[in-house]
Design an enzyme around this catalytic site. Structure first.
Site, PDB file in Angstrom:
ATOM      1  N   CYS A  15       0.902  -1.272   0.079  1.00  5.83           N
ATOM      2  CA  CYS A  15      -0.121  -0.073   0.024  1.00  5.83           C
ATOM      3  C   CYS A  15       0.835   1.224   0.157  1.00  5.83           C
ATOM      4  O   CYS A  15       0.467   2.215  -0.290  1.00  5.83           O
ATOM      5  CB  CYS A  15      -0.868  -0.069   1.216  1.00  5.83           C
ATOM      6  SG  CYS A  15      -0.057  -0.100   2.842  1.00  5.83           S
ATOM      7  N   HIS A  36      19.162  -1.442  -0.120  1.00  2.00           N
ATOM      8  CA  HIS A  36      17.830  -0.943  -0.032  1.00  2.00           C
ATOM      9  C   HIS A  36      16.809  -1.823   0.143  1.00  2.00           C
ATOM     10  O   HIS A  36      15.966  -1.524   1.150  1.00  2.00           O
ATOM     11  CB  HIS A  36      17.405  -0.045  -1.548  1.00  2.00           C
ATOM     12  CG  HIS A  36      15.960   0.330  -1.377  1.00  2.00           C
ATOM     13  ND1 HIS A  36      15.612   1.323  -0.832  1.00  2.00           N
ATOM     14  CD2 HIS A  36      14.941  -0.063  -1.884  1.00  2.00           C
ATOM     15  CE1 HIS A  36      14.214   1.716  -1.151  1.00  2.00           C
ATOM     16  NE2 HIS A  36      14.143   0.694  -1.849  1.00  2.00           N
TER      17      HIS A  36
END
Lengths: 449, 267
Positions: A34, A82
């Site tokens: 989301c 990352h």
């Protein structure tokens, strides 16, 4: 923008197949939550990073010019770092939240199922999941939470330790009471009593929580059996007073009682906190606990970064070592061919040599070959580990191929299967470029931090 | 290597462990509790060696001197704390237990030059057992008092509605309360048997043992801890007041050590 670039779960397999079907990518995975959309790819051609944008444009029907300012792109070690940060919860809206680890696992599972995750992404995502787990076990980045329910659990634990076997009494069957109680039940509370002016609502909430409803007038008696009381009624006056609690505490014989008052106006008279072994906490106290938890998590970031850095380094070492393996294999194969040829020639020249002598000659040749190969192999491995850019340093592999006259047309680290179709790496005019290491790439679209 | 040197070495390790345990409890950034545990383990090992060497060199029970008795008291406390620490992970308790061990061992070293009571009485098994049981029971009580201090501390923080750096590092009230109870439940029978052995021996000597201040204080300690256990088990009581009683009990046991005694001198 975030909504326009997302990949819903139902469409993810199709998106992965479309992404994996592109020639520019050897492997691909999509992490779509989301809060973020990230595309991880293995690109054999260094210049093919922009292909991710072409895919997004084609798939979502949106021009790169419209969304590119909302994106970022990382390569190689930065991309690896990352993903490890994402898995550790460092990149989440709620620092250290645990849901992201499951989402990373799901993203990998989807890519594996779609056949777009090969050796590289397999290693990358498995290490990312392990890093996320390690960050949460070795640091306190995932401890506590950010809701009133988490705060209630934290306070209850500071008094009772384990909540297994603890009993709670809920006064007022409102939504806040239910949420707080649910946190406590999830954390081990087994006995739930619910009292509400409307008995039917008490029954309904008790059923949801697997507890018992009691008549509102009986709640003082129930307080002597409870360890934690959560009060959130709509009463305009305090319903739990010092006078009411004094006989209850006498019955409890000094057993601690935690009172959580989340009602506005307050349900519990502040003076009850003066009673021995009674701990009264209101919304302000709970908010302070929540702030403390947030501060504690923020203080853990540096420790998690250390974990991420260690795992990134380990992964990159493994990744770089992959490029050595084909050269070493080719070198060994070639030397073995030479050894076998020489043995065959000798057998022709010395047909009367006894078997025992042949065995000694074979062993000696093998030993000689191994000893001669040992140093070059070690040097290649060291060079791979040193080469922090993953291909930008002196091309010792090319030198090795040249020196040992190895076949340079094979792509050493390219996954054997592309999109699960078992396609071999092409041997064509691009072969020189293909022989370079593939690069990781993480592209993300519209990520809110 | 002399026993005194080994005792000094053990003291140094206890101090190191105490510093790390203390830092873990008081500083905002938690220190490495694992290091504190290792230091404590080394301290106990060296301490055990020191007591063994002392006994071998003097061919006497460690209880033949005040110094030896104090050393065994510190050792007993450390021995009781170790399994608790390794099983339940309570570094905050170590922040109190380690300094108590240091204090007892320091007192032992300070009095190590005093003469030894190399009498036949001290060689009697009944007397050795009497002292051993009482020293160990007091070590249990001392650790229970440390638990009570942690309880009262955490209780105060919870009541004050402030969450300092210590709040998260102090153990839950119920856990520490339960540990204190178990320590006392283990120690009281030990004290009872120890006292009974002492009475049996003193009665056979027909001296004026009943009016001895040490004997009286021992009974006071027995009553305090007996009262605690009765209230806890039969009355079902718990909470702050009982923990204050444990702290008071420690004061009684300390007084017991320092009161002069006519019947407990063997030199």
């Amino acid at each position: 923008m975030r909504e326009r670039l997302t990949f819903p779960e139902t469409r993810l397999p199709g998106a992965l197949r479309a992404l994996g079907g592109r020639q520019e990518f050897a492997e691909a995975a999509i992490l779509s939550t989301c809060n973020r959309t990230e595309i991880y790819t293995v690109v054999p051609h260094p210049g093919h990073e922009k292909a991710v944008h072409h895919f997004i444009e084609d798939y979502h029907g949106i021009s790169a010019a419209d969304y590119v300012s909302h994106t970022y792109m990382h390569r190689d070690a930065d991309a690896v770092r990352h993903l490890f940060q994402v898995a550790s919860g460092l990149d989440s809206l709620v620092l250290g939240e645990g849901q992201i680890l499951k989402q990373v696992r799901d993203a990998f599972a989807a890519a594996a199922e779609a056949g777009t995750a090969g050796k590289m992404l397999n290693g990358l995502f498995r290490t990312a999941i392990a890093t996320g787990r390690r960050a949460r076990t070795e640091t306190e980045i995932g401890k506590g939470g950010f809701s009133v329910g988490h705060a209630a659990v934290d306070l209850a634990r500071s008094i009772f330790g384990s909540l297994d076997g603890a009993a709670i009494l809920i006064l007022g069957a409102g939504k806040m009471s239910e949420l707080t109680a649910r946190h406590l039940v999830t954390n081990g509370v087994r006995f739930v009593m619910v009292a509400n002016r409307t008995f039917e609502r008490a029954t309904s909430l008790a059923e949801k929580l697997g507890g018992t409803a009691i008549r509102y007038d009986d709640f003082p008696d129930a307080m002597s059996r409870a360890d934690i009381v959560i009060s959130s009624t709509a009463s305009p006056h305090p319903i739990v007073t010092r006078k009411l609690l004094q006989p209850v505490m006498r019955k409890r014989r000094g057993r601690s009682l935690l009172l959580i008052d989340i009602a506005v106006p307050r349900d519990i008279e502040p003076q009850v906190d003066m009673l021995d072994n009674v701990f009264l906490k209101n919304v302000d106290d709970l908010e302070e606990v929540v702030s403390d938890m947030a501060r504690e998590r923020a203080g853990e970031v540096a420790r998690v970064e250390v974990v991420v850095a260690e795992e990134t380094e380990k992964f990159m070492t493994w990744f770089r070592a992959l490029s050595v393996a084909p050269v070493v294999t080719q070198m060994r194969e070639k030397h073995e061919e030479i050894r076998q040829a020489e043995l065959a020639r000798l057998r022709n020249q010395l047909p009367d040599m006894p078997d025992r002598a042949w065995q000694n000659i074979e062993a000696a040749m093998k030993s000689l070959m191994n000893r001669m190969q040992r140093d070059p192999i070690e040097r290649l491995k060291e060079a791979a580990a040193r080469d922090s850019s993953g291909g930008g340093g002196p091309d010792i592999f090319d030198a090795a191929r040249e020196l040992f006259a190895l076949d340079g047309t094979r792509c050493p680290a390219r996954p054997e299967s592309l999109n699960g179709k078992g396609a071999e790496a092409p041997i064509d005019s691009e072969s020189e470029e293909l022989s370079r290491e593939p690069a990781f790439q993480a592209s993300a679209a519209e990520e809110g931090r | 290597m002399s026993a005194t040197l080994l005792h000094a070495g053990a003291l140094a390790w206890y101090i190191m462990a105490g510093i790390f345990y203390g830092a873990n409890l008081t500083l905002k950034t938690p220190a490495h509790t694992e290091r504190a545990r290792i230091f404590f383990l080394v301290a106990v090992t060296v301490h055990t060696l020191a007591i063994g060497v002392h006994c071998m060199l003097t061919r006497q029970s460690p209880f033949a001197s005040a110094s030896g008795t104090l050393s065994v008291a510190a050792w007993a406390l450390a021995l009781i704390f170790l399994p608790i620490e390794f099983r339940s992970r309570m570094p905050s308790l170590g922040a109190l237990a380690a300094p108590v061990c240091c204090l007892l061992l320091f007192m032992a070293l300070a009095t190590s030059g005093a003469s030894m009571a190399a009498t036949a009485e001290m060689r009697r098994g009944i007397v050795s057992m009497h002292v051993l049981l009482i020293v160990f029971s007091f070590a249990f009580f001392a650790l229970a008092a440390c638990c009570a201090v942690l309880y009262v501390w955490q209780y105060g923080l919870l009541k004050k509605h402030t969450r300092g750096a210590q709040f998260k590092r102090l153990p839950p009230l119920e856990k520490v309360d339960s540990l204190a109870y178990h320590l006392v439940a283990f120690a009281l029978p030990m004290l009872t048997i120890g006292l009974a052995l002492g009475i049996a021996r003193a009665a056979s000597l027909h001296n004026n043992w009943l009016s001895d201040p040490k004997t009286i204080m021992s009974f006071v300690a027995w009553v305090v801890y007996g009262g605690y256990l009765t209230a806890r088990t039969l009355g079902g009581w718990r909470g702050t007041r009982l923990n204050y009683l444990l702290i008071a009990g420690l004061a009684v046991t300390l007084a017991l050590y320092f009161v002069p005694s006519a019947t407990h001198r063997f030199s």
